[in-house]
Design a protein around this motif. Sequence first.
Motif, PDB file in Angstrom:
ATOM      1  N   PRO A 418     -11.230 124.684  37.312  1.00 53.89           N
ATOM      2  CA  PRO A 418     -10.347 124.755  37.943  1.00 53.89           C
ATOM      3  C   PRO A 418     -10.157 123.916  37.891  1.00 53.89           C
ATOM      4  CG  PRO A 418     -12.331 126.843  38.185  1.00 53.89           C
ATOM      5  CD  PRO A 418     -12.866 126.069  37.507  1.00 53.89           C
ATOM      6  N   GLN A 419      -9.303 123.092  38.803  1.00 59.07           N
ATOM      7  CA  GLN A 419      -9.419 121.500  38.899  1.00 59.07           C
ATOM      8  C   GLN A 419     -10.012 120.907  40.124  1.00 59.07           C
ATOM      9  OE1 GLN A 419      -6.859 119.952  37.162  1.00 59.07           O
ATOM     10  NE2 GLN A 419      -6.599 121.282  35.931  1.00 59.07           N
ATOM     11  N   ASP A 420     -10.324 122.271  41.097  1.00 58.37           N
ATOM     12  CA  ASP A 420     -11.146 121.460  42.012  1.00 58.37           C
ATOM     13  C   ASP A 420     -12.443 121.450  41.834  1.00 58.37           C
ATOM     14  OD1 ASP A 420     -11.070 124.254  42.341  1.00 58.37           O
ATOM     15  OD2 ASP A 420     -11.313 124.020  44.228  1.00 58.37           O
ATOM     16  N   LYS A 421     -12.779 121.692  40.642  1.00 54.10           N
ATOM     17  CA  LYS A 421     -14.875 122.138  39.985  1.00 54.10           C
ATOM     18  C   LYS A 421     -15.026 121.109  38.970  1.00 54.10           C
ATOM     19  CE  LYS A 421     -14.607 125.632  43.144  1.00 54.10           C
ATOM     20  NZ  LYS A 421     -15.156 125.379  44.225  1.00 54.10           N
ATOM     21  N   GLU A 422     -15.948 121.055  39.068  1.00 52.71           N
ATOM     22  CA  GLU A 422     -17.162 119.928  37.955  1.00 52.71           C
ATOM     23  C   GLU A 422     -17.463 121.053  36.737  1.00 52.71           C
ATOM     24  OE1 GLU A 422     -19.015 115.784  37.588  1.00 52.71           O
ATOM     25  OE2 GLU A 422     -20.157 117.086  38.816  1.00 52.71           O
ATOM     26  N   LEU A 423     -17.033 120.427  35.451  1.00 55.18           N
ATOM     27  CA  LEU A 423     -17.596 121.268  34.478  1.00 55.18           C
ATOM     28  C   LEU A 423     -19.139 120.730  34.138  1.00 55.18           C
ATOM     29  CD1 LEU A 423     -17.626 123.652  32.638  1.00 55.18           C
ATOM     30  CD2 LEU A 423     -17.073 122.135  30.881  1.00 55.18           C
ATOM     31  N   VAL A 424     -20.392 121.322  34.260  1.00 53.90           N
ATOM     32  CA  VAL A 424     -21.760 121.453  33.632  1.00 53.90           C
ATOM     33  C   VAL A 424     -21.593 121.451  32.578  1.00 53.90           C
ATOM     34  CG1 VAL A 424     -24.024 120.490  34.143  1.00 53.90           C
ATOM     35  CG2 VAL A 424     -22.252 120.195  36.427  1.00 53.90           C
ATOM     36  N   LEU A 425     -22.311 121.019  31.764  1.00 51.63           N
ATOM     37  CA  LEU A 425     -22.289 121.481  30.102  1.00 51.63           C
ATOM     38  C   LEU A 425     -23.702 120.604  29.865  1.00 51.63           C
ATOM     39  CD1 LEU A 425     -19.305 120.242  27.375  1.00 51.63           C
ATOM     40  CD2 LEU A 425     -19.971 122.779  29.109  1.00 51.63           C
ATOM     41  N   GLU A 426     -24.774 122.028  29.253  1.00 51.09           N
ATOM     42  CA  GLU A 426     -26.078 122.407  28.547  1.00 51.09           C
ATOM     43  C   GLU A 426     -26.053 122.684  27.123  1.00 51.09           C
ATOM     44  OE1 GLU A 426     -29.038 123.996  30.882  1.00 51.09           O
ATOM     45  OE2 GLU A 426     -27.089 124.156  33.233  1.00 51.09           O
ATOM     46  N   CYS A 427     -26.325 121.563  26.407  1.00 52.30           N
ATOM     47  CA  CYS A 427     -26.401 121.884  25.266  1.00 52.30           C
ATOM     48  C   CYS A 427     -27.153 121.766  24.094  1.00 52.30           C
ATOM     49  CB  CYS A 427     -25.157 121.388  24.459  1.00 52.30           C
ATOM     50  SG  CYS A 427     -24.056 120.811  24.811  1.00 52.30           S
ATOM     51  N   GLN A 428     -27.474 123.275  23.837  1.00 58.17           N
ATOM     52  CA  GLN A 428     -29.180 123.681  23.482  1.00 58.17           C
ATOM     53  C   GLN A 428     -28.513 123.872  22.003  1.00 58.17           C
ATOM     54  OE1 GLN A 428     -31.835 124.750  23.557  1.00 58.17           O
ATOM     55  NE2 GLN A 428     -32.648 124.680  21.107  1.00 58.17           N
ATOM     56  N   GLY A 429     -29.533 123.230  20.773  1.00 60.39           N
ATOM     57  CA  GLY A 429     -29.562 123.291  19.764  1.00 60.39           C
ATOM     58  C   GLY A 429     -30.763 122.242  18.706  1.00 60.39           C
ATOM     59  N   SER A 430     -30.560 122.460  17.614  1.00 58.62           N
ATOM     60  CA  SER A 430     -31.772 121.777  16.867  1.00 58.62           C
ATOM     61  C   SER A 430     -31.147 120.748  15.768  1.00 58.62           C
ATOM     62  CB  SER A 430     -31.913 123.080  16.053  1.00 58.62           C
ATOM     63  OG  SER A 430     -30.762 123.437  15.291  1.00 58.62           O
TER      64      SER A 430
END
Length: 651
Positions: A418-430
Amino acid sequence: MDDTLDDDMKRAIELSLRELSPPEMRQEQLVIDVDADDGNDEEARFRADLQRAIEASKQDAVPAISVTHGPSPKMASPAGNSSTATSFLSERAKMERERLERQKRRRPDIDSGANRPSHHSDDETEEQSSRTAKRQRVSSSLIVGSRRTNASTSASSSYRPSISTSSTVASRPSGAAGNISRNIFWDGELRQTANKHVESHKDTRPVFRLSEIIEPKDGIEFVVVSAFCWNFPWVYQMFSRSTPVIAVDHSPSGDASIKAILPNWIRTTPFLRNGFGCMHMKFMLLFYKTGRLRVVVSTANLIEYDWRDIENSVWVQDVPKRPSPVSLPSDTEDFASTMVRVLHALNVAPALVNFLRNDHPNLPLQRLEDLRSKWDFSNVKAALVPSIAGKHEGWPKVILTGHTRLMKALIDMHAATPQDKELVLECQGSSIGNYSSTWLNEIYRSARGESAEHWLKMSKATRAKLPLPPIQILFPTTQYVRDSKLGEAGGGTMFCRRKQWEGANFPRELFHQTRSKRGRVLMHSKMILGTFRDKQQGTLVNDKRTSGAKDSEKEREGGGTGHGTDDAEPPVGWVYVGSHNFTPSAWGTLSGSGFNPTLNINNYELGVVIPLRSQEEIERATCWERPAPRYARGRDEPWMQTESACFVEDA
């Protein structure tokens, strides 16, 4: 490897006939001709091991199912021709000892008793030298090309069986195929794999085992299966000998090819430009005799180690067959149409035609497009997100693959930020990529569900000056690997290089320590968790917020498209799970203009994105401890196997 397809098919058919013939007719005639190839020692050993796997499988206590299709004459299998289980295990143990001896001669640094994984990189970097180093690093008699399986046996473990708590037992007819699995997932199911080394008091949720995913193997009519790293003899015994299997594999040369490798098995490889990149997809399409289709999207390779010693993630979705085929618009984008495009890109169509024209004319899939018309995907809540290796030009092609496909999928399932929200990404990998602030902002915009058109209209200088987005890159520290159950020797599937870490503009401040929820085990799982938080308070949104996602460009047509219903609770986030590591090679890099974009992708990758509608769903979907602690500056560094004494040959 210059044999023609006709020669290979002839050889495979002869192997099948001899497998079904009486022992006195077979004697020592079952030989795979390795001299006909181009002198590649690895290929010769691979063929020899497949040969012995066939011989060992014939001694299994379960009689082989007779082949009923094709022009080959039927030959009665004599009663009592199976040896005892002891003989079978003895032969397998002998094969393993011989393989380890060969391995030890080639790699004297390897302890044959260690449970050590393959330490190839399963995600290509942008640097040619890195790619070459990865391919020269290892070899094995059980892995095609220059890849190596683990040095431990496939003996069964004593860890606890899983009990599904969220699956729906099928109410559809079970048919006459025998014992149908009780765990059928009409609503889809995401789980971790069973693991020998987890702490029992933390291992409380249902898990997946490969044998349980496949069962009942005698009820399977046809299989399409893909992996980057294979142990073909091990996988071969998972299926009935009469089941036709198309095995999608990586080709180090990058050539598109199909090749008969086992009775009723065809190996296919897709094209890679200049041999650069890798075929990294990990999935299965299991067609059962009852009509049910099982779609499996995984982070695990098809080697024992990935399903026993290291943690992986698997998404399973069962799909019912329609009472009769339906006609759907050709331009409709949905789960099934995306899978059809993937299969075409992977060179599956020629292998399917070969089966249909020879021994298996009655396969449930007569053409790849049947996947859409004959099976009902309307209950699928996930969206399929592929990366197709190559150069993709123009918006119609760009939004079908890579991180721009993720963007489109999030918009379609109303999970854009949503425009009034912020996205937080947690990126798990190898595997760690060559990160720049430009690429991180590029993929972050797609993860928000924002079109890249405005992004491409910005100058390169402006893009390069943008601050780092709120992304957490989850990767184990050196100390965590040392403290894990298998220690440094178990870190062979985790990849980061000193050159990357010490790069002038490398985003070290984004790195966070990843720890499995199930104890001191390493995770090969590849996930991206996206959660929404208020921009002012910095807290996650609650379940009462309204979605700010745009509507899809087209309304869903014809049913069977998936992504759930419009009356569902709005998402509070989403999770991606699949083969993509968080790297530019896997997700692609944009260039060009807002009017005519270009997306370059090195790898073939496949995963699913699933909307999450509560904090409970977020915690259930993720496999790492949250919140993940940030690396301590001056103390923590990512694990680098090239600096470990266990992998001194890579230094």
